[in-house]
Enzyme design. Structure first.
Site: not given
Ligand code: FCB
Length: 497
Positions: A223, A404
């Site tokens: 990210e 994620e």
């Molecule tokens: C993302 C991050 C991860 C965690 C999630 C909830 O942005 O990559 O580390 O904090 O959010």
């Protein structure tokens, strides 16, 4: 678009849209103007109807054969052992130890103590039936000061982890950078300094040479946008800087670092696949006005195309460049050949999806759906379908992995010791179904990693938000599989819903 509007746009983007942070900005409690909340429950943490449905019925939704199910974590969020075996300090050590930065003054010093308990955590992964585990490598464990001779004890830890995964038939997926920049590099200018990208490529090369034979999938930078927005525009994440001019130069150097790492893998002769890990936000106009459509387009530029276009098309989006202006530090910082490096061919794209964004004509944002405990997260499973199909439409058939997706719930063990996170089951089920539909419509999605395997240190929120499939009792470090973990095991077993 005027500078004023742009500033507001960026401000709102930083506050409300970023997957890793806006709730941490104190926005909690603000309500969106204008759009009525929907009447249906959409898989938030309190979706009561689901509590009665146990076990989940088989919906007959099967994923393609060989689909890979996994879970994700990151080093600073789970490892602890902050001072052990030669680990240096990262910007997150500095930031979390600065009074007032993290809720309740929490730090990652101990976290889920995974550094010591990794074998037990590997067994948990096996019990869940995971096919893949996405973790990150802590740069300051490998190079305490961010450059020079590698620390063998740090490399050995990841070697043990990776070997332990293979022993349990779980494929390792390693992220090279999940925000824990060595503090020594920050002291030398951090990501504002172009040299940091070169240091990153050297560090990546060290890791590829040590673990390249055992890691089939590498992710470069986690990210970049969150570093840009939360770290450099609003300062709610390390390194805690508030400087828009610096922020987009940082974006460029992060992209450059990504490209250099891709080249380093190829040069090392590594056979693993590699790609970026981007948090993408589908952007929608909040209303039918032409102004909202225009503002949404630019938002999409800052949120998605800045990273996607540079990686896959070898060019930054012109509307974003125009908006930043020719005198911006970023535009001045791009050198001949940089975009060629940034667009070095990758093998896959890692998508992280948490929330949609609704944009008004004046560049503001509104909320349209219920949020999770993280106020920045609107729960909208359709956004998963939209972003996956859009990426395939606009960037071609690059294989996609979801690295994620998840939500925080107010999880507490009941009198029987069980943690009944029914809302997480609903949330994941709806997002899995959206991903399934995207596959049906031609998206080459090959795997799905839930965020997160374990409850962990959620950056500026400290330990207050629990994102795990597995509950961690931080006092005893006991792990308890939540209801969602049991449910996920069944999903994996039947390869679907
Ligand atoms: C993302 C991050 C991860 C965690 C999630 C909830 O942005 O990559 O580390 O904090 O959010």
């Amino acid at each position: 678009m005027s500078l004023l509007t742009r500033r507001r746009l960026l401000r709102r983007a930083a506050l409300s849209a970023t997957a890793a942070g806006a709730a941490r900005t104190g926005l909690a409690g603000t309500t969106a103007a204008g759009i009525a909340a929907p009447t249906v429950a959409l898989g938030g943490c309190d979706s009561p109807p689901e509590r009665t449905t146990d076990p989940e019925p088989d919906r007959g939704l099967r994923f393609p054969d060989g689909f890979v199910w996994g879970a994700a974590t990151s080093a600073y969020q789970i490892e602890g052992a902050a001072k052990e075996d030669g680990r240096g300090e990262s910007v997150w050590d500095t930031f979390s130890h600065t009074p007032g930065r993290i809720r309740n003054g929490d730090t990652g010093d101990v976290a889920a103590d995974h550094y010591h308990r990794y074998a037990q955590d590997l067994d948990l992964m096996r019990d869940l039936g995971l096919h893949s585990y996405r973790f990150s490598i802590s740069w300051p464990r490998i190079q305490a000061d961010g450059s020079g001779r590698p620390n063998q004890r740090g490399l050995d830890f990841y070697r043990r982890l990776v070997d332990g995964l293979h022993e349990r038939d779980i494929a390792p997926m390693a992220t090279l950078f999940h925000w824990d920049l060595p503090q020594a590099l920050q002291d030398a200018g951090g990501w504002e300094n172009r040299d940091t990208a070169e240091r990153f490529a050297e560090y990546a090369d060290v890791v590829f040479r040590a673990l390249g034979d055992r890691v089939p999938v590498w992710l470069t930078i986690n990210e970049p946008k969150t570093v840009v927005q939360n770290g450099y525009i609003w300062g709610h994440h390390a390194p805690g800087i508030r400087d828009e001019g610096a922020a987009y130069l940082v974006a460029h150097h992060l992209q450059l670092a990504h490209g250099l790492a891709v080249q380093a893998l190829r040069a090392s002769g590594g056979t693993g696949r590699i790609g970026p890990a981007l948090n993408l936000h589908p952007c929608y106009p909040a209303d039918d006005s032409p102004e909202s459509a225009a503002a949404t387009r630019l938002y999409d530029g800052y949120e998605n195309r800045l990273y996607l276009d540079s990686t896959f098309k070898g060019a930054y989006p012109q509307d974003v460049l125009d908006d930043l202006g020719p005198d911006s530090r970023m535009v001045r910082g791009v050198r001949d050949g940089d975009l060629k490096i940034i667009s070095s061919p990758v093998d896959l794209l890692a998508v992280q999806y948490y929330t949609p964004i609704y944009v008004t004509g004046d560049g503001g944002m509104v909320r349209k759906w219920p949020t999770s405990e993280a106020e920045w997260q609107q729960i909208y499973p359709e956004g998963m379908y939209d972003i996956l199909t859009r990426v395939t439409r606009d960037y071609g058939r690059v294989p996609i992995t979801i690295t994620e997706n998840g939500l925080p719930c107010p999880d507490v063990p009941g009198p029987d010791g069980n943690v009944d996170d029914a809302g997480r089951v609903t949330f994941l089920r709806d997002h899995f179904a959206a991903a399934h539909r995207a596959i049906g419509d031609g998206v080459p999605l090959e795997s799905y990693h839930v965020w997160s395997l374990l409850d962990n240190f959620e950056w500026a929120e400290g330990y207050e938000q629990r994102w795990g499939l597995v509950y961690v009792d931080y006092a005893s470090q006991r792990r308890v599989l939540k209801r969602s973990a049991h449910w996920y095991r069944d999903v994996i077993r039947r390869n679907g819903l």
